[in-house]
Structures are given as C-alpha cells and as structure tokens.
Design an enzyme around this catalytic site. Structure first.
Site, PDB file in Angstrom:
ATOM      1  CD  GLN A   1      -2.573   1.382   2.330  1.00 23.91           C
ATOM      2  OE1 GLN A   1      -2.468   1.808   2.951  1.00 23.91           O
ATOM      3  NE2 GLN A   1      -4.529   1.297   2.423  1.00 23.91           N
TER       4      GLN A   1
ATOM      5  CB  CYS B   1      -3.636   7.620   5.420  1.00 23.00           C
ATOM      6  SG  CYS B   1      -2.605   8.475   7.577  1.00 23.00           S
TER       7      CYS B   1
ATOM      8  CG  ASP C   1     -17.015   1.830  13.841  1.00 24.94           C
ATOM      9  OD1 ASP C   1     -16.123   1.726  14.162  1.00 24.94           O
ATOM     10  OD2 ASP C   1     -18.579   2.874  13.614  1.00 24.94           O
TER      11      ASP C   1
ATOM     12  N   GLY D   1      -9.661  -3.241  10.433  1.00 28.57           N
ATOM     13  CA  GLY D   1      -8.608  -2.459  10.818  1.00 28.57           C
ATOM     14  C   GLY D   1      -8.664  -3.540  12.770  1.00 28.57           C
TER      15      GLY D   1
END
Ligand code: FMN
Length: 292
Positions: free
Chosen positions: A54, A84, A186, A208
């Site tokens: 990435q 980001c 989430d 994540g």
C-alpha cells in the site's frame, strides 16, 4: 495498519483466515531515498499471497518511481492509499489529502495501471468532509482508470475515527461501480461481518482495529469463548514471530500494544496490565505469572 500489520501479524491473520494481505502504508518518499524501516515494511511471506504494497504519496511524479521500484519485490497488487487522515500525511496532499484533487487521483491511477502491469486497488474515505462527500465521483473515476477493487472506509477525512462509520455510502458505491467493493469501518465483532455484507452488498470486508489482539475474528471464533491457555498460546506464537522479525531487544516495547490488546479480555481479569507493561520484559513476566 501502520504499526500493526507487519509481516508477523499478517501471517497470523492469514493462518486465522484473512484472505488478502496489505502491507502497512508505505511513504513513497522513503522508497526513493531508502529509509532503514522500509526493508521490513516491504518484507512479506510467500504464504501471505495475494499480498499488496500500500503506497501513499501526493502526486503521480512522487508515486510512480517508487511503484516501479517495488515491482522487483514481486507483489500481487499495489494499493493506493486515499484514506489516511493523519495530519502529517493528509496535509501534504497524500492519503485522504488527495480526495480534494480528483485530477491528480486520475493521473496516479492511470499511470499505476499502465506502467506496473499489476492489478491496482485503492482505499478511500467518503470525502474530505461532510460538505464534500465525493465518494461516488471518486469511485467511478477509479473504476474508469482501471482500478480493480475499491475499499471504502465509511468516514470522511475530517471525521478521522470520530462517530460511527457510515455503511450506507458503501452500499451506494457497490451500486455505482462494477468492480468489487470492500466495506470498512467498525467491524468489531463477528456479527458485524455479516451485517456489513448484508447491509451493503459489498464483496468482502476489511477489518482494522477489531483484529488487534483478536486475529480469531478472521476464523469467526469468539475470543470470549477461548480459554486463557489458547490466548496465551497465540501471544507466544505472535511474540516469537515478532521478536524473530525485529530482534528481541527491539521488540519488547513495540510488542506491548499487541500484548495489551490480547489481555483486554475477561480471561485476564485480575492481571494488572499497566504494571505488566511497565516491566523490563513484559512477555516473560506474563509467562511467569501463568507458568508458561
Ligand atoms: C493504528 C492505525 C493504523 C492504520 N494504518 C493504516 C494504513 O497503514 N493503511 C490504511 O489503509 N489504513 C490504515 N488505518 C485505517 C484502518 O485500516 C481502517 O480503515 C480504519 O481503522 C477503520 O476500520 P476499523 O473500524 O475496522 O478500524 C489505520 C488505523 C489505525 C487505527
């Protein structure tokens, strides 16, 4: 995830059932003038394939030389970070900082696709802020540039991690493009995986923070159902790989974030975690407590 999804953790997640590995994001500027940390960041295990690097940078001119250089490492795909929100990244027009510049995104995506010959994927947020939700525009643009898959984090750049992630826009992206869409934001528990798939129609999910200290989420095993012994065995495996990768002395402090997350579980009620983490050798101390 920067600081977490290094090769040791990714190989564990893969063994637990994750289907794709993305490296932690790579600052393309550190590749051009090689930075010592970068070698570890681009190291992967063959067992991780398919694996993608990435990348983040603010322009095609910055990103392309790094992307071409990375081809020597033989990744399966490259991923463009447009998500980001860290100030040090976004304020220089990289990561989610690029969401204000669709014309530059177009240039980067087209050049990555044309010049690398690899599948190129991208990760986006919903837009710069709630007044500029440009996720549909950006998603269509990426598709038109030949991007193979889009991961959508259901928050804007300004939201950072505040407020629950919005999943409805992920469903809209699924409807708007023909390429696979991966939903992100989430997924904390196993039930959230199925909720995300059902509510958005996405092709897959990206987990994540929910995987930190809980790689079992990829095998749909509830951490709460595990014995203390099973969690300790995972900590041991993770520690061994981590310290082999980083060197034992260099590992003690950086491993604490994983250790804390593994121990934040009812199986370890009664353990004084702050005190444990302040020890010179927290893992050894933990194993001593539990006679491992
Ligand atoms: C410590 C940390 C580091 C992260 N590093 C990256 C990264 O390098 N690349 C990336 O695409 N996203 C990164 N993210 C964002 C996550 O991949 C994810 O999009 C976000 O946390 C929302 O998903 P979650 O709710 O499942 O955590 C990072 C998040 C955290 C908390």
């Amino acid at each position: 995830m920067d600081g977490f999804s290094d090769q040791p953790f990714r190989t564990i997640c893969r063994e637990m059932g994750s289907s794709v590995s993305y490296t932690e994001f790579i600052n393309v500027l550190d590749l051009i003038k090689p930075h010592p940390y970068i070698l570890k960041r681009i190291t992967f295990d063959e067992a991780e394939r398919p694996v993608g690097f990435q990348l983040y940078g603010s322009s095609a001119d910055e990103i392309m030389p790094a992307a071409v250089k990375l081809l020597d490492q033989n990744p399966d795909f490259l991923d463009l970070n447009l998500g980001c929100s860290e100030r040090r990244v976004a304020s220089r027009g990289a990561g989610a900082g690029l969401l204000d510049h669709p014309e530059e995104i177009e240039k980067i995506a087209k050049e990555l696709v044309a010049q690398t010959g690899l599948p190129v994927t991208a990760k986006i947020r919903l837009g710069p802020d709630k007044t500029d939700l440009n996720y549909l525009e950006i998603s269509r643009l990426l598709q038109d540039c030949g991007i193979s898959l889009i991961a959508v984090h259901g928050r804007t750049r300004d939201q950072r991690w505040r407020e629950p992630a919005f999943w409805e826009p992920i469903a809209e992206v699924v409807q708007a493009v023909k390429i696979p869409v991966v939903g992100n934001g989430d997924i904390k528990e196993i039930v959230d995986i199925d909720r995300m798939l059902a509510q958005t129609g996405c092709a897959g999910v990206m987990i994540g923070r929910g995987a930190i200290g809980n790689p079992w989420i990829f095998s749909r095993v509830e951490k709460a159902m595990l014995s203390r012994k099973e969690i300790l065995a995972m900590i041991k495996k993770h520690w061994q790989r981590f310290s082999d990768f980083q060197g034992v002395n260099e590992s003690k402090v950086p491993f604490n974030k994983h250790l804390k997350a593994y121990l934040t579980s009812p199986q370890f009620f009664g353990v004084n975690i702050p005190q444990l983490l302040s020890e010179k050798d927290p893992v050894e101390e933990l194993f001593k407590i539990f006679n491992i």
